[in-house]
Scaffold this motif. Structure first.
Motif, short mmCIF file in Angstrom:
data_model
loop_
_atom_site.label_atom_id
_atom_site.label_comp_id
_atom_site.label_asym_id
_atom_site.label_seq_id
_atom_site.Cartn_x
_atom_site.Cartn_y
_atom_site.Cartn_z
N SER A 92 0.74 -1.27 0.11
CA SER A 92 0.07 0.00 0.04
C SER A 92 0.70 1.36 0.06
O SER A 92 1.94 1.11 0.15
N HIS A 93 0.29 2.28 -0.14
CA HIS A 93 1.20 3.51 -0.29
C HIS A 93 0.69 4.67 0.82
O HIS A 93 -0.34 4.41 1.28
N LEU A 94 1.78 5.22 1.26
CA LEU A 94 1.66 6.04 2.19
C LEU A 94 1.14 7.65 1.80
O LEU A 94 0.61 8.33 2.61
N SER A 125 -9.68 6.22 1.75
CA SER A 125 -9.97 5.09 1.02
C SER A 125 -8.39 4.79 0.21
O SER A 125 -8.03 3.63 0.36
N ASP A 126 -7.86 6.03 -0.44
CA ASP A 126 -6.69 5.75 -1.15
C ASP A 126 -5.58 6.49 -0.39
O ASP A 126 -5.40 7.61 -0.61
N ASN A 127 -4.90 5.76 0.33
CA ASN A 127 -4.56 4.20 0.35
C ASN A 127 -5.05 3.72 1.69
O ASN A 127 -4.46 2.52 2.13
N HIS A 128 -5.52 4.42 2.81
CA HIS A 128 -5.55 4.20 4.08
C HIS A 128 -6.31 2.78 4.18
O HIS A 128 -6.12 2.01 5.11
N ASP A 159 5.44 8.13 -2.68
CA ASP A 159 5.35 8.73 -4.09
C ASP A 159 4.60 7.79 -5.26
O ASP A 159 4.78 7.89 -6.31
N GLU A 160 3.63 7.12 -4.69
CA GLU A 160 2.81 6.42 -5.68
C GLU A 160 1.81 7.16 -6.43
O GLU A 160 1.81 6.88 -7.47
N GLU A 161 1.49 8.37 -5.90
CA GLU A 161 0.61 9.40 -6.66
C GLU A 161 1.26 10.13 -7.67
O GLU A 161 0.66 10.93 -8.58
N THR A 162 2.70 10.25 -7.31
CA THR A 162 3.42 11.32 -8.36
C THR A 162 4.40 10.52 -9.03
O THR A 162 5.50 11.11 -9.40
N PRO A 188 -3.71 -3.47 -2.68
CA PRO A 188 -5.09 -3.16 -2.60
C PRO A 188 -5.56 -1.83 -2.65
O PRO A 188 -5.43 -0.79 -1.94
N ASP A 189 -5.90 -1.32 -3.86
CA ASP A 189 -5.92 0.28 -4.28
C ASP A 189 -6.55 0.50 -5.41
O ASP A 189 -6.82 1.49 -5.79
N VAL A 190 -7.27 -0.47 -6.24
CA VAL A 190 -8.20 -0.25 -7.10
C VAL A 190 -9.18 -1.40 -7.13
O VAL A 190 -8.86 -2.45 -6.83
ZN LIG Z 1 -3.69 4.77 -4.44
#
Ligand SMILES: [Zn+2]
Length: 410
Positions: A92-94, A125-128, A159-162, A188-190
């Motif tokens: 998952s991403h922070l 939700s994204d991504n907690h 850095d998942e979002e960028t 677990p992200d989509v």
């Molecule tokens: Zn995400």
């Protein structure tokens, strides 16, 4: 009681703790420097404390980044020892995305709002949701003293979002030995609100920028100029002709064909009585992974080039983004089968492996031949104002992870 039931029952009792975790996570905005933030370090340290508290082995795989005061973008790899069976990873991403227009929110985006079963706030939700589900699944195993059949690992990336250069890409480049082709990797992200989507493939992305240069003159004397807008308009219409050259279909995808659409058009002349001398527009293509993007690029150059010759304009094509999709995770990969069984047991849903049009971080695994499934119960409110998720869905998704980790999905 069978261990699967003990795990499910234990996780069912985590509601208050999950709300508490969401409350802490949301209070530590983790925005990357590309969107004006100071990165993910404070949040990583918070989560590192939880992982240490469970007794997991925690390793930092930080990426240097001089754009943030801390100088690093943290990545955590936490593992619980198990038997010799396949490793199970949850990534998952922070980081989160900015709140956008604050006036569209019903409350403070950086403070958790609970209304019945729903939790609201930036990142819930994204991504907690994914982070909490994967974490509380491990917590149950630890508290029940269950030794998993294979090692269980949580990866928390920046850095998942960028772009993921300082996140998963960095982890895979510096620690490739962590992962193997027999691992079960879940991101677990989509997903879908009913939990029925297991994403195993994505389309290639090809964004084209077209600049058309003619000659700007007074609109009463078009004979003295060259109308760049008229030429650009012909090219935009011709995108359909180009798309028709790629009739391939793949029923794995919800939209089983490639898409090619003119999207953005930069402002041209401001007044009506001027023949425009320069136009810039963009085309967004989502191409089935089996099609070579070189063929797509060549088709645009040929068709747009012919129109440019006919119209007497100069044409400058450049690539705004080009990502050839890696091969899909096989629909019968072990991670897909395990997830389907666990989802059926917990959610009562027959989830199906599918392809999607947008790119996800899973591509970094797939590029290295590592089978990965992207799945969670998705409220579909990511990046929106009043982002929300459901507590009961986090609990169920944690139960799915609990069964996966424990090898008890059958
Ligand atoms: Zn995400």
């Amino acid at each position: 009681m069978a261990s699967a039931e003990r795990i499910l029952e234990r996780i069912a009792g985590y509601g208050e703790q999950i709300i508490g975790a969401q409350r802490q996570l949301i209070a530590v905005p983790a925005l990357g420097p590309a969107v004006g933030g100071q990165g993910e370090l404070a949040k990583a340290e918070l989560v590192e404390g939880w992982l240490n508290g469970l007794g997991l082995k925690v390793e930092r795989v930080d990426a240097p980044d001089s754009r943030v005061e801390a100088g690093i973008r943290p990545n955590l790899v936490a593992t619980l020892a198990g038997g010799a069976g396949p490793r199970v990873w949850a990534l998952s991403h922070l980081d989160v995305v900015p709140v956008g227009d604050l006036s569209l929110w019903s409350g403070d985006p950086w403070s958790l709002r609970v209304e019945g079963d729903r939790l609201y706030g930036r990142g819930v939700s994204d991504n907690h949701h994914g982070l909490a589900a994967s974490f509380f699944g491990v917590k149950a195993l630890v508290e029940l003293g269950v030794t998993p059949p294979g090692q269980v690992g949580l990866i928390l990336v920046s850095d998942e979002e960028t772009g993921s250069l300082y996140g998963l890409d960095h982890v895979l480049k510096t620690r490739p030995e962590l992962f193997g082709p027999n691992d079960l990797i879940v991101v677990p992200d989509v997903g879908e609100p009913d939990s029925s989507l297991i994403e195993v493939a994505e389309k290639s992305i090809f964004w084209l920028r077209a600049e058309v240069r003619g000659r700007q003159v007074h609109a009463s004397t078009p004979n003295r100029g060259i109308n760049a807008l008229a030429a650009a308009a012909r090219m935009m219409v011709a995108v359909r002709e180009i798309k028709a050259r790629f009739p391939e279909r793949d029923e794995l995808f919800t939209l089983p064909e490639s898409s090619m659409e003119p999207t953005r058009h930069d402002a041209g002349v401001e007044n009506i009585n001027t023949i425009p001398g320069r136009e810039v527009f963009y085309v967004d293509c989502r191409v089935l992974p089996q099609i070579d993007l070189d063929r797509v690029e060549a088709a645009f150059a040929e068709v747009f080039g012919e129109i440019a010759r006919q119209e007497g304009v100069e044409l400058f094509l450049s690539v705004a983004q080009r990502l050839q999709a890696p091969p899909a995770t096989p629909a019968d990969a072990p991670v897909v089968g395990a997830l389907r069984a666990a989802i059926a047991r917990v959610h009562g849903v027959q989830a199906r492996p599918r392809g999607v049009g947008g790119g996800t971080v899973a591509a970094f695994f797939r590029q290295r031949g590592l089978p990965v499934a992207v799945w969670y119960t998705d409220s579909k409110s990511a990046h929106m104002p009043d982002e929300w998720t459901s507590l009961s869905d986090i609990i169920k998704d944690a139960q799915v992870f609990g069964l996966l980790y424990a090898g008890l999905w059958e």
